[in-house]
Design a protein around this motif. Structure first.
Motif, PDB file in Angstrom:
ATOM      1  N   VAL A 223      12.013   8.085 -32.026  1.00  0.00           N
ATOM      2  CA  VAL A 223      11.411   7.627 -30.775  1.00  0.00           C
ATOM      3  C   VAL A 223      11.650   8.621 -29.654  1.00  0.00           C
ATOM      4  CG1 VAL A 223      11.783   5.217 -31.426  1.00  0.00           C
ATOM      5  CG2 VAL A 223      13.420   6.336 -29.920  1.00  0.00           C
ATOM      6  N   ALA A 224      10.783   8.533 -28.652  1.00  0.00           N
ATOM      7  CA  ALA A 224      10.974   9.215 -27.374  1.00  0.00           C
ATOM      8  C   ALA A 224      10.842   8.150 -26.296  1.00  0.00           C
ATOM      9  CB  ALA A 224       9.930  10.310 -27.181  1.00  0.00           C
ATOM     10  N   ARG A 225      11.917   7.911 -25.570  1.00  0.00           N
ATOM     11  CA  ARG A 225      11.905   6.913 -24.493  1.00  0.00           C
ATOM     12  C   ARG A 225      11.357   7.571 -23.238  1.00  0.00           C
ATOM     13  NH1 ARG A 225      16.224   6.821 -27.668  1.00  0.00           N
ATOM     14  NH2 ARG A 225      16.988   4.832 -28.533  1.00  0.00           N
ATOM     15  N   VAL A 226      10.277   7.006 -22.708  1.00  0.00           N
ATOM     16  CA  VAL A 226       9.581   7.628 -21.576  1.00  0.00           C
ATOM     17  C   VAL A 226       9.584   6.675 -20.387  1.00  0.00           C
ATOM     18  CG1 VAL A 226       7.443   8.710 -20.784  1.00  0.00           C
ATOM     19  CG2 VAL A 226       8.065   8.810 -23.218  1.00  0.00           C
ATOM     20  N   ASP A 227      10.021   7.175 -19.257  1.00  0.00           N
ATOM     21  CA  ASP A 227      10.037   6.397 -18.021  1.00  0.00           C
ATOM     22  C   ASP A 227       8.821   6.743 -17.175  1.00  0.00           C
ATOM     23  OD1 ASP A 227      10.687   4.906 -15.782  1.00  0.00           O
ATOM     24  OD2 ASP A 227      12.164   6.358 -15.028  1.00  0.00           O
ATOM     25  N   VAL A 228       8.044   5.715 -16.820  1.00  0.00           N
ATOM     26  CA  VAL A 228       6.917   5.927 -15.913  1.00  0.00           C
ATOM     27  C   VAL A 228       7.109   5.103 -14.637  1.00  0.00           C
ATOM     28  CG1 VAL A 228       5.244   6.603 -17.678  1.00  0.00           C
ATOM     29  CG2 VAL A 228       5.565   4.168 -17.158  1.00  0.00           C
ATOM     30  N   GLY A 229       8.349   4.778 -14.336  1.00  0.00           N
ATOM     31  CA  GLY A 229       8.638   4.078 -13.090  1.00  0.00           C
ATOM     32  C   GLY A 229       8.576   5.027 -11.905  1.00  0.00           C
ATOM     33  N   THR A 230       8.523   4.449 -10.736  1.00  0.00           N
ATOM     34  CA  THR A 230       8.430   5.282  -9.529  1.00  0.00           C
ATOM     35  C   THR A 230       9.721   5.263  -8.718  1.00  0.00           C
ATOM     36  OG1 THR A 230       7.417   3.420  -8.345  1.00  0.00           O
ATOM     37  CG2 THR A 230       5.932   5.014  -9.379  1.00  0.00           C
ATOM     38  N   ARG A 231      10.776   4.603  -9.292  1.00  0.00           N
ATOM     39  CA  ARG A 231      12.099   4.652  -8.674  1.00  0.00           C
ATOM     40  C   ARG A 231      13.097   5.013  -9.766  1.00  0.00           C
ATOM     41  NH1 ARG A 231       9.488   0.276  -6.388  1.00  0.00           N
ATOM     42  NH2 ARG A 231      10.404  -1.195  -7.863  1.00  0.00           N
ATOM     43  N   GLY A 232      14.354   5.015  -9.488  1.00  0.00           N
ATOM     44  CA  GLY A 232      15.358   5.489 -10.430  1.00  0.00           C
ATOM     45  C   GLY A 232      15.476   4.634 -11.679  1.00  0.00           C
ATOM     46  N   ALA A 233      15.635   5.294 -12.836  1.00  0.00           N
ATOM     47  CA  ALA A 233      15.771   4.595 -14.106  1.00  0.00           C
ATOM     48  C   ALA A 233      17.098   3.849 -14.184  1.00  0.00           C
ATOM     49  CB  ALA A 233      15.656   5.587 -15.258  1.00  0.00           C
ATOM     50  N   LEU A 234      17.070   2.664 -14.781  1.00  0.00           N
ATOM     51  CA  LEU A 234      18.273   1.848 -14.928  1.00  0.00           C
ATOM     52  C   LEU A 234      18.899   1.990 -16.305  1.00  0.00           C
ATOM     53  CD1 LEU A 234      17.036  -1.433 -13.172  1.00  0.00           C
ATOM     54  CD2 LEU A 234      18.345   0.471 -12.201  1.00  0.00           C
ATOM     55  N   VAL A 235      18.195   2.690 -17.226  1.00  0.00           N
ATOM     56  CA  VAL A 235      18.709   2.902 -18.582  1.00  0.00           C
ATOM     57  C   VAL A 235      18.444   4.356 -18.957  1.00  0.00           C
ATOM     58  CG1 VAL A 235      18.356   0.508 -19.323  1.00  0.00           C
ATOM     59  CG2 VAL A 235      16.510   2.181 -19.596  1.00  0.00           C
ATOM     60  N   PRO A 236      19.193   4.882 -19.935  1.00  0.00           N
ATOM     61  CA  PRO A 236      18.935   6.262 -20.361  1.00  0.00           C
ATOM     62  C   PRO A 236      17.539   6.406 -20.964  1.00  0.00           C
ATOM     63  CG  PRO A 236      21.067   5.479 -21.168  1.00  0.00           C
ATOM     64  CD  PRO A 236      20.353   4.275 -20.639  1.00  0.00           C
ATOM     65  N   VAL A 237      16.900   7.537 -20.689  1.00  0.00           N
ATOM     66  CA  VAL A 237      15.585   7.831 -21.254  1.00  0.00           C
ATOM     67  C   VAL A 237      15.589   9.269 -21.767  1.00  0.00           C
ATOM     68  CG1 VAL A 237      14.347   6.180 -19.805  1.00  0.00           C
ATOM     69  CG2 VAL A 237      14.658   8.532 -18.998  1.00  0.00           C
ATOM     70  N   ASP A 238      14.618   9.574 -22.614  1.00  0.00           N
ATOM     71  CA  ASP A 238      14.476  10.936 -23.135  1.00  0.00           C
ATOM     72  C   ASP A 238      13.571  11.786 -22.248  1.00  0.00           C
ATOM     73  OD1 ASP A 238      15.994  10.450 -25.588  1.00  0.00           O
ATOM     74  OD2 ASP A 238      14.325   9.126 -26.113  1.00  0.00           O
ATOM     75  N   ILE A 239      12.597  11.142 -21.640  1.00  0.00           N
ATOM     76  CA  ILE A 239      11.657  11.849 -20.761  1.00  0.00           C
ATOM     77  C   ILE A 239      11.631  11.102 -19.432  1.00  0.00           C
ATOM     78  CG2 ILE A 239       9.275  12.597 -20.431  1.00  0.00           C
ATOM     79  CD1 ILE A 239       9.053  12.643 -23.531  1.00  0.00           C
ATOM     80  N   ALA A 240      12.112  11.763 -18.404  1.00  0.00           N
ATOM     81  CA  ALA A 240      12.264  11.124 -17.106  1.00  0.00           C
ATOM     82  C   ALA A 240      10.937  11.013 -16.368  1.00  0.00           C
ATOM     83  CB  ALA A 240      13.260  11.923 -16.255  1.00  0.00           C
ATOM     84  N   ALA A 241      10.895  10.071 -15.436  1.00  0.00           N
ATOM     85  CA  ALA A 241       9.701   9.883 -14.627  1.00  0.00           C
ATOM     86  C   ALA A 241       9.331  11.153 -13.876  1.00  0.00           C
ATOM     87  CB  ALA A 241       9.905   8.730 -13.655  1.00  0.00           C
ATOM     88  N   LYS A 242      10.336  11.922 -13.464  1.00  0.00           N
ATOM     89  CA  LYS A 242      10.060  13.152 -12.728  1.00  0.00           C
ATOM     90  C   LYS A 242       9.281  14.140 -13.581  1.00  0.00           C
ATOM     91  CE  LYS A 242      12.358  16.682  -9.899  1.00  0.00           C
ATOM     92  NZ  LYS A 242      13.668  17.159  -9.381  1.00  0.00           N
ATOM     93  N   GLU A 243       9.607  14.225 -14.882  1.00  0.00           N
ATOM     94  CA  GLU A 243       8.866  15.124 -15.763  1.00  0.00           C
ATOM     95  C   GLU A 243       7.428  14.664 -15.931  1.00  0.00           C
ATOM     96  OE1 GLU A 243       8.874  16.849 -20.350  1.00  0.00           O
ATOM     97  OE2 GLU A 243      10.685  15.896 -19.549  1.00  0.00           O
ATOM     98  N   VAL A 244       7.247  13.366 -16.109  1.00  0.00           N
ATOM     99  CA  VAL A 244       5.881  12.835 -16.217  1.00  0.00           C
ATOM    100  C   VAL A 244       5.111  13.115 -14.929  1.00  0.00           C
ATOM    101  CG1 VAL A 244       4.483  10.758 -16.516  1.00  0.00           C
ATOM    102  CG2 VAL A 244       6.586  11.041 -17.845  1.00  0.00           C
ATOM    103  N   ALA A 245       5.732  12.828 -13.788  1.00  0.00           N
ATOM    104  CA  ALA A 245       5.069  12.995 -12.491  1.00  0.00           C
ATOM    105  C   ALA A 245       4.672  14.438 -12.223  1.00  0.00           C
ATOM    106  CB  ALA A 245       5.979  12.484 -11.377  1.00  0.00           C
TER     107      ALA A 245
END
Length: 397
Positions: free
Chosen positions: A31-53
């Motif tokens: 798996v790759a855990r991807v965050d697409v939130g617009t505020r700080g992540a509450l759990v560990p992820v593999d791909i941060a929202a900043k990278e997506v953004a």
């Protein structure tokens, strides 16, 4: 190594995102855990929202540096779509979300090729999901409860979703083999023609017929963009009428765009350009009340296009086809464009057809790869179907 992308807003759905990712991992998938939130992540992820953004055309700040939630969600949706298109390791994608998350994640899912497993676990999945699915093959799975922390039911739903995506990714459909696929467009009033074409070509092609209802044409062109068809016989271009004149089965402005982008061998015609589609009579716009109509069934009413409208349709189609650099043939049936447009038929109007044909001929610029052919036939004549088959075989070879 290909991975299943587990996507969610880790700022508001972190607990559910972590549970889902662990469930997919337990099912035996990477798996790759991807965050697409617009505020700080509450759990560990593999791909941060900043990278997506960072994939947004205007950069990270266009997504994350805003206090307006609606603007941030729309911007993250665009960024995620561009992000997911850039990845070459997607074995499948599963998302969780409410309204905002569903909008963001399905924006990316729709960019992936048909056949790539896609599951969206959403609070919106039991309503009208057309804006989220469009012409993709996204599976919308109801979350049943809101995603505001795990509970005994949400754990079951997420577990089942994890098993589904892992199973699809683990055992993908066999690669297509044998005959190349061919896309064809059909309406009830061109069925005779398109059925005859498909029967003639079925020995050599896997004929995929699409109902020209707006979504049908877009589905066919999605397949073209995805590289899943080898050619197009677009007999029924009626969706353009609804686009230009407010009908309910409309194409988008990108109609014929996939043909231009892919340069696939293309045979087109003017099938059902004599009509605009509306629902029941009471739904017809007031400005059209004095027009010629045909009641197809209690829920569908057809309006005959006028000479002026046909001229605009012809110019629009010709202009779009000018962008096509692949081999292209366009066939004009001089004796009628649908089962209703025939001598004695409800929509028989040689003057309107003449305006249509002349507009296409005047607009479509001559080129070695593009050729228009007039035929003294009705669109549903067997000879017309044979001419379409011959034209396609010529350019496909």
């Amino acid at each position: 190594m290909k991975r299943i992308y587990v996507v969610g807003t880790a700022d508001t759905k972190g607990e559910e995102l972590a549970f889902l990712a662990d469930a997919v991992t337990a099912a035996g998938a990477a798996v790759a855990r991807v965050d697409v939130g617009t505020r700080g992540a509450l759990v560990p992820v593999d791909i941060a929202a900043k990278e997506v953004a960072s994939h947004h055309p205007q950069g990270t700040s266009a997504v994350l540096v805003t206090n307006d939630r609606g603007t941030a969600v729309a911007a993250m949706g665009e960024a995620f779509a561009r992000f997911i298109e850039s990845r070459d390791d997607v074995a499948g994608i599963i998302g969780i979300g409410g309204g905002g998350g569903t909008s963001i994640i399905t924006s990316g899912m729709r960019r992936l090729s048909l056949g790539v497993p896609k599951i969206m676990v959403s609070t919106l999945a039991s309503g009208d999901v057309a804006p989220y699915v469009d012409v993709s093959d996204i599976i919308m799975m109801p979350s049943v409860t809101d995603m505001a922390g795990l509970n005994r039911l949400s754990r079951v739903v997420l577990h089942n979703a994890a098993q589904a995506i892992a199973g699809m990714a683990r055992t993908p459909a066999p690669a297509a083999s044998g005959k190349p696929a061919l896309g064809l467009t059909m309406f009830g009033v061109t069925t005779t023609c398109v059925t005859a074409i498909a029967e003639e070509l079925r020995a050599d092609y896997d004929c995929m017929v699409f109902h020209a209802t707006g979504t049908g044409g877009r589905s066919m062109e999605k397949l073209a963009d995805s590289g899943l068809i080898s050619g197009v016989i677009d007999i029924t271009t009626t969706e353009v009428c609804d686009l230009l004149f407010g009908g309910v089965l409309a194409a988008t402005e990108d109609r014929f765009g996939a043909i231009a982008r892919t340069k696939l061998p293309y045979v087109g015609s003017v099938g059902a350009l004599d009509m605009v589609n509306f629902w029941a009579p009471e739904t017809i716009p007031e400005k059209y009340r004095d027009r010629l109509f045909y009641r197809h069934n209690p829920n569908v009413t057809l309006m005959r296009t006028t000479a002026e409208e046909c001229r605009a349709i012809g110019e629009w189609i010709g202009g779009r086809l000018n962008a096509c650099e692949g081999l292209l043939r366009f066939l004009i049936p001089e004796k009628g464009v649908s089962a209703l447009d025939i001598e004695g038929g409800a929509f028989f109007d040689p003057e309107a057809n003449r305006a249509l044909f002349e507009a296409i001929e005047a607009t479509l610029k001559p080129a070695p790869n593009r050729r228009i052919q007039r035929l003294p036939l009705h669109i549903n004549d067997p000879e017309f179907a044979r001419a379409a088959v011959a034209a396609f075989r010529e350019i496909a070879s």
